[in-house]
Design a protein around this motif. Structure first.
Motif, PDB file in Angstrom:
ATOM      1  N   SER A  45      78.614 -43.892  34.386  1.00 53.96           N
ATOM      2  CA  SER A  45      77.986 -42.667  33.579  1.00 53.96           C
ATOM      3  C   SER A  45      79.083 -42.210  32.566  1.00 53.96           C
ATOM      4  CB  SER A  45      77.644 -41.742  34.802  1.00 53.96           C
ATOM      5  OG  SER A  45      78.591 -41.126  35.466  1.00 53.96           O
ATOM      6  N   GLN A  46      80.158 -42.506  32.942  1.00 49.76           N
ATOM      7  CA  GLN A  46      81.276 -41.907  31.969  1.00 49.76           C
ATOM      8  C   GLN A  46      82.202 -43.315  31.885  1.00 49.76           C
ATOM      9  OE1 GLN A  46      83.647 -38.756  33.320  1.00 49.76           O
ATOM     10  NE2 GLN A  46      85.145 -39.156  31.554  1.00 49.76           N
ATOM     11  N   TRP A  47      82.479 -43.641  30.720  1.00 52.16           N
ATOM     12  CA  TRP A  47      83.345 -44.875  30.339  1.00 52.16           C
ATOM     13  C   TRP A  47      84.594 -44.495  30.471  1.00 52.16           C
ATOM     14  CZ3 TRP A  47      83.521 -50.097  29.662  1.00 52.16           C
ATOM     15  CH2 TRP A  47      84.574 -50.542  29.278  1.00 52.16           C
ATOM     16  N   LEU A  48      85.469 -45.070  31.066  1.00 48.10           N
ATOM     17  CA  LEU A  48      86.825 -44.927  31.432  1.00 48.10           C
ATOM     18  C   LEU A  48      87.547 -45.982  30.632  1.00 48.10           C
ATOM     19  CD1 LEU A  48      86.975 -44.036  35.093  1.00 48.10           C
ATOM     20  CD2 LEU A  48      86.828 -42.312  33.157  1.00 48.10           C
ATOM     21  N   SER A  49      88.524 -45.772  29.471  1.00 48.20           N
ATOM     22  CA  SER A  49      89.216 -46.841  28.697  1.00 48.20           C
ATOM     23  C   SER A  49      90.209 -47.427  29.636  1.00 48.20           C
ATOM     24  CB  SER A  49      90.004 -45.845  27.648  1.00 48.20           C
ATOM     25  OG  SER A  49      91.072 -47.069  27.221  1.00 48.20           O
ATOM     26  N   PRO A  50      90.447 -48.741  29.980  1.00 43.95           N
ATOM     27  CA  PRO A  50      91.452 -49.323  30.777  1.00 43.95           C
ATOM     28  C   PRO A  50      92.916 -49.018  30.429  1.00 43.95           C
ATOM     29  CG  PRO A  50      90.154 -50.937  28.979  1.00 43.95           C
ATOM     30  CD  PRO A  50      89.585 -49.774  29.066  1.00 43.95           C
ATOM     31  N   LEU A  80      75.577 -53.376  35.508  1.00 43.77           N
ATOM     32  CA  LEU A  80      74.218 -53.092  34.923  1.00 43.77           C
ATOM     33  C   LEU A  80      73.406 -51.896  35.333  1.00 43.77           C
ATOM     34  CD1 LEU A  80      73.144 -56.834  33.983  1.00 43.77           C
ATOM     35  CD2 LEU A  80      73.766 -55.062  32.413  1.00 43.77           C
ATOM     36  N   SER A  81      73.303 -51.964  36.645  1.00 46.81           N
ATOM     37  CA  SER A  81      72.706 -51.032  37.513  1.00 46.81           C
ATOM     38  C   SER A  81      72.825 -49.549  37.200  1.00 46.81           C
ATOM     39  CB  SER A  81      72.676 -51.308  39.132  1.00 46.81           C
ATOM     40  OG  SER A  81      73.930 -51.052  39.591  1.00 46.81           O
ATOM     41  N   ARG A  82      74.354 -49.282  36.936  1.00 51.34           N
ATOM     42  CA  ARG A  82      74.713 -47.817  36.662  1.00 51.34           C
ATOM     43  C   ARG A  82      74.864 -47.672  35.336  1.00 51.34           C
ATOM     44  NH1 ARG A  82      81.022 -48.686  37.778  1.00 51.34           N
ATOM     45  NH2 ARG A  82      80.678 -50.732  39.015  1.00 51.34           N
ATOM     46  N   THR A  83      74.577 -48.790  34.183  1.00 52.04           N
ATOM     47  CA  THR A  83      74.666 -48.325  32.825  1.00 52.04           C
ATOM     48  C   THR A  83      73.450 -48.640  32.088  1.00 52.04           C
ATOM     49  OG1 THR A  83      75.536 -50.725  32.449  1.00 52.04           O
ATOM     50  CG2 THR A  83      77.204 -48.917  32.909  1.00 52.04           C
ATOM     51  N   LEU A  84      72.555 -49.416  32.598  1.00 54.28           N
ATOM     52  CA  LEU A  84      71.361 -49.379  31.677  1.00 54.28           C
ATOM     53  C   LEU A  84      70.396 -48.397  31.350  1.00 54.28           C
ATOM     54  CD1 LEU A  84      69.838 -52.889  33.325  1.00 54.28           C
ATOM     55  CD2 LEU A  84      70.707 -52.381  30.885  1.00 54.28           C
ATOM     56  N   PHE A  85      70.440 -47.511  32.678  1.00 51.93           N
ATOM     57  CA  PHE A  85      69.688 -46.165  32.296  1.00 51.93           C
ATOM     58  C   PHE A  85      70.478 -44.887  32.553  1.00 51.93           C
ATOM     59  CE2 PHE A  85      66.669 -49.544  33.537  1.00 51.93           C
ATOM     60  CZ  PHE A  85      65.687 -49.491  32.442  1.00 51.93           C
TER      61      PHE A  85
END
Length: 333
Positions: free
Chosen positions: A30-35, A295-300
């Motif tokens: 739900s929140q993108w974390l930069s590597p 995909l399950s946690r980012t698609l929607f």
């Protein structure tokens, strides 16, 4: 030598894809974390919010996806080899359902004995796969009959699971999530001792891979070469049951990994030899399920689909395509 180099190169590429999938699993959500930000956080004092998210939420579910993906893919390859049926898979012939039913029974009757769940799941998986195998052996059933038998056994175990959850509603509070399958909310404690069973099952499958190749030549040929066919089949099915049962114990009833990944592995290997397919299945299966989890946690996002639903969206069309393709090949022949 060239063939060995080729498969080693393909395996190395698959490992690279696996590492990329793991990195995506740690960063995406739900929140993108930069590597780069994560790397800098881990080298600074104190524990940041991002570190806690990675350590206590994302890392356990990535590890769970790796284990479940490898286990189900290798189990599928082994079952297909033993039954000589490319349509066989742990979920299709009732192995997952059997493991799920015995897991629920264990949770209902022994709610405090959490460590017993993987063992109960193994017994259920072994019961299901041996039932299908014995029916196929006794009746000389065709490939399609084996699949239909498995579907019937799967339906029976699913009905029994529903009955247990109705009679013991407190045994499995998240029954819907268990049936859909997923790794959301999994913690490291949930993966013990399942990961030990999975490691042992994969090692056993690798050890049996050459014998499975010999068995594919036909029982008479295999026996003439000194192979104990019955012992090999039982050991292989036991390995598949260990893998499927251990996976179900923490990830629920995730289907179609054991169908899709072996076919992908054979395509990449350019061969049906189990000595090549099984190692590829372990790596590709892990990558496949981690990617499906991302995909399950980012698609929607911010909503999350159960992992099993995403896998089914991929697996069901693939299964139908296999059925149509087999029918066309048979018709043309």
């Amino acid at each position: 030598m060239a063939k060995n180099n080729s498969i080693a190169m393909k395996l190395a590429v698959c490992f690279f894809v696996l590492l990329a999938a793991v990195l995506a699993g740690l960063c995406a959500g739900s929140q993108w974390l930069s590597p780069f930000r994560l790397a800098s956080d881990f080298f600074t004092e104190g524990t940041s919010l991002d570190e806690r998210i990675v350590l206590y939420v994302r890392l356990p579910r990535v590890f769970a996806s790796l284990l479940a993906g490898s286990a189900l893919a290798v189990a599928g390859a082994v079952i297909q080899a033993v039954l000589s049926n490319p349509l066989a898979a742990p979920n299709i012939i009732g192995v997952n359902s059997g493991a799920g039913f015995f897991s629920v029974i264990c949770m209902a009757l022994f709610p405090q004995a959490v460590r017993m769940v993987p063992a109960a799941a193994f017994i259920g998986a072994l019961t299901a796969v041996m039932t299908v195998y014995l029916i196929a052996r006794k009746t000389g059933a065709s490939r399609m009959t084996i699949v239909l038998t498995g579907v019937g056994i799967s339906s029976l175990f699913n009905a029994a699971t529903d009955a247990v959850t109705v009679i013991y509603p407190d045994a499995l509070p998240s029954a819907a999530a268990f049936k859909a399958g997923g790794v959301s909310g999994v913690n490291t404690a949930d993966l013990f001792p399942a990961w030990i069973f999975i490691a042992a099952g994969i090692i056993l499958a690798l050890m049996l891979s050459h014998d499975l190749d010999v068995l594919s030549l036909g029982e008479k040929t295999a026996v003439s070469l000194g192979l104990n066919a019955d012992r090999t089949r039982f050991a292989a099915l036991a390995a598949a049951a260990v893998l499927a049962g251990a996976s179900v114990s923490f990830s629920g009833l995730i289907g179609f990994v054991g169908l899709v990944v072996p076919h992908i592995s054979r395509k990449i290997a350019g061969s049906s030899e189990n000595t090549k397919v099984i190692p590829l299945c372990a790596v590709i299966g892990a990558s496949f399920l981690v990617i499906c989890d991302v995909l399950s946690r980012t698609l929607f996002s911010p909503y999350e689909l159960p992992l099993g639903i995403v896998v089914s969206f991929i697996g069901v069309p693939f299964f139908l395509w296999l059925l149509i393709r087999k029918k066309e090949i048979r018709h043309n022949a």
